[in-house]
Design a protein around this motif. Structure first.
Motif, PDB file in Angstrom:
ATOM      1  N   ILE A   6       0.837  -1.006   0.072  1.00 30.79           N
ATOM      2  CA  ILE A   6      -0.008  -0.261   0.113  1.00 30.79           C
ATOM      3  C   ILE A   6       1.029   1.037  -0.048  1.00 30.79           C
ATOM      4  CG2 ILE A   6      -1.900   1.242   1.749  1.00 30.79           C
ATOM      5  CD1 ILE A   6      -3.079  -1.535   2.589  1.00 30.79           C
ATOM      6  N   THR A   7       0.612   1.702  -0.844  1.00 31.19           N
ATOM      7  CA  THR A   7       1.688   3.274  -1.118  1.00 31.19           C
ATOM      8  C   THR A   7       0.285   4.504  -0.985  1.00 31.19           C
ATOM      9  OG1 THR A   7       3.082   2.442  -2.241  1.00 31.19           O
ATOM     10  CG2 THR A   7       2.752   4.548  -2.370  1.00 31.19           C
ATOM     11  N   LEU A   8       1.377   5.249  -0.018  1.00 38.20           N
ATOM     12  CA  LEU A   8      -0.269   6.751   0.378  1.00 38.20           C
ATOM     13  C   LEU A   8       0.682   7.523  -0.573  1.00 38.20           C
ATOM     14  CD1 LEU A   8      -0.507   6.476   3.893  1.00 38.20           C
ATOM     15  CD2 LEU A   8      -2.160   5.357   2.220  1.00 38.20           C
ATOM     16  N   GLY A   9      -0.274   8.701  -0.634  1.00 39.67           N
ATOM     17  CA  GLY A   9       0.223   9.819  -1.624  1.00 39.67           C
ATOM     18  C   GLY A   9      -0.500  10.969  -1.742  1.00 39.67           C
ATOM     19  N   THR A  10      -0.195  12.299  -1.690  1.00 41.21           N
ATOM     20  CA  THR A  10      -0.933  13.467  -1.820  1.00 41.21           C
ATOM     21  C   THR A  10      -0.284  14.080  -3.247  1.00 41.21           C
ATOM     22  OG1 THR A  10      -1.916  13.318   0.484  1.00 41.21           O
ATOM     23  CG2 THR A  10      -2.105  15.142  -0.875  1.00 41.21           C
ATOM     24  N   PHE A  11      -1.076  14.889  -3.566  1.00 42.78           N
ATOM     25  CA  PHE A  11      -0.141  15.872  -4.723  1.00 42.78           C
ATOM     26  C   PHE A  11      -1.669  16.879  -4.716  1.00 42.78           C
ATOM     27  CE2 PHE A  11      -1.887  12.144  -8.076  1.00 42.78           C
ATOM     28  CZ  PHE A  11      -3.051  13.272  -8.652  1.00 42.78           C
ATOM     29  N   THR A  12      -0.994  18.235  -4.950  1.00 42.49           N
ATOM     30  CA  THR A  12      -1.491  19.381  -5.543  1.00 42.49           C
ATOM     31  C   THR A  12      -1.409  20.222  -6.389  1.00 42.49           C
ATOM     32  OG1 THR A  12      -2.344  19.722  -3.600  1.00 42.49           O
ATOM     33  CG2 THR A  12      -2.651  21.461  -4.479  1.00 42.49           C
ATOM     34  N   ILE A  13      -2.042  19.969  -7.905  1.00 41.86           N
ATOM     35  CA  ILE A  13      -1.598  20.531  -9.147  1.00 41.86           C
ATOM     36  C   ILE A  13      -2.902  21.982  -8.827  1.00 41.86           C
ATOM     37  CG2 ILE A  13      -1.873  20.058 -11.703  1.00 41.86           C
ATOM     38  CD1 ILE A  13      -1.795  17.723 -11.271  1.00 41.86           C
ATOM     39  N   GLU A  14      -1.770  23.421  -9.367  1.00 44.37           N
ATOM     40  CA  GLU A  14      -2.075  24.527  -9.646  1.00 44.37           C
ATOM     41  C   GLU A  14      -2.705  24.852 -11.382  1.00 44.37           C
ATOM     42  OE1 GLU A  14      -0.858  27.261  -6.994  1.00 44.37           O
ATOM     43  OE2 GLU A  14      -1.614  26.901  -5.688  1.00 44.37           O
ATOM     44  N   ARG A  15      -3.644  25.229 -11.629  1.00 42.52           N
ATOM     45  CA  ARG A  15      -3.315  25.567 -13.341  1.00 42.52           C
ATOM     46  C   ARG A  15      -4.129  27.161 -13.234  1.00 42.52           C
ATOM     47  NH1 ARG A  15      -0.866  21.966 -14.039  1.00 42.52           N
ATOM     48  NH2 ARG A  15      -1.061  20.639 -16.292  1.00 42.52           N
TER      49      ARG A  15
END
Length: 166
Positions: A6-15
């Motif tokens: 199990i891999t946890l991940g968070t990302f945020t992208i702004e456009r």
């Protein structure tokens, strides 16, 4: 089954789009527009084809853009099993934000489960879109990074959709 990861991940992208939040939000709400920019049907340069090959095929698509309702995509990649994206909307504030959860499956295998927030922030005559994914990715430690790359490509296609009619 103890060899599963199990891999946890968070990302945020702004456009930043030179279109008002109403227009950007509408591209998420309208199933015809969404199928065009997200699914890439009829676009030989779609994000889906870039990541899955030119023979990528949407088998079915349903969308009921309301809280507690669903969006479902079924698709196939060349030589692969049937894949599915099941989305459930948890909060929709028109022209402001969308919160949804979705799972991705390949055949009988669950690939991921994610919670997403999309914010539409007015900037003059444009919109700053902030897309955040909090994901749980199963059996592939690199899947989160791949999802971020794919989401960037899809948001580029959203920009093309918004530019279609000024």
């Amino acid at each position: 089954m103890n060899d599963r990861t199990i891999t946890l991940g968070t990302f945020t992208i702004e456009r930043h789009y030179p279109h008002l939040p109403e227009k950007v939000f509408d591209a998420f709400r309208d199933p015809i527009k969404k199928r065009r920019w997200m699914g890439g049907e009829g676009d030989p340069n779609s994000a889906a084809r870039k990541h899955h090959g030119q023979d990528f095929e949407i088998v079915s698509f349903e969308m009921n853009f309301k809280v507690d309702e669903f969006e479902r995509w079924t698709f196939r990649v060349p030589g692969g099993e049937l894949m599915r994206n099941d989305t459930r909307y948890h909060r929709i504030i028109p022209n402001h934000s969308i919160v949804f959860v979705y799972t991705m499956d390949c055949g009988e295998h669950r690939m991921s489960s994610s919670q997403n927030t999309v914010e539409f922030i007015r900037e003059g005559q444009g919109t700053k879109l902030v897309f955040t994914e909090q994901g749980v990715y199963f059996d592939d430690p690199e899947a989160g990074r791949g999802r971020e790359i794919g989401t960037n490509d899809i948001l580029n296609k959203l920009g093309e959709e918004l530019d279609r009619n000024g």
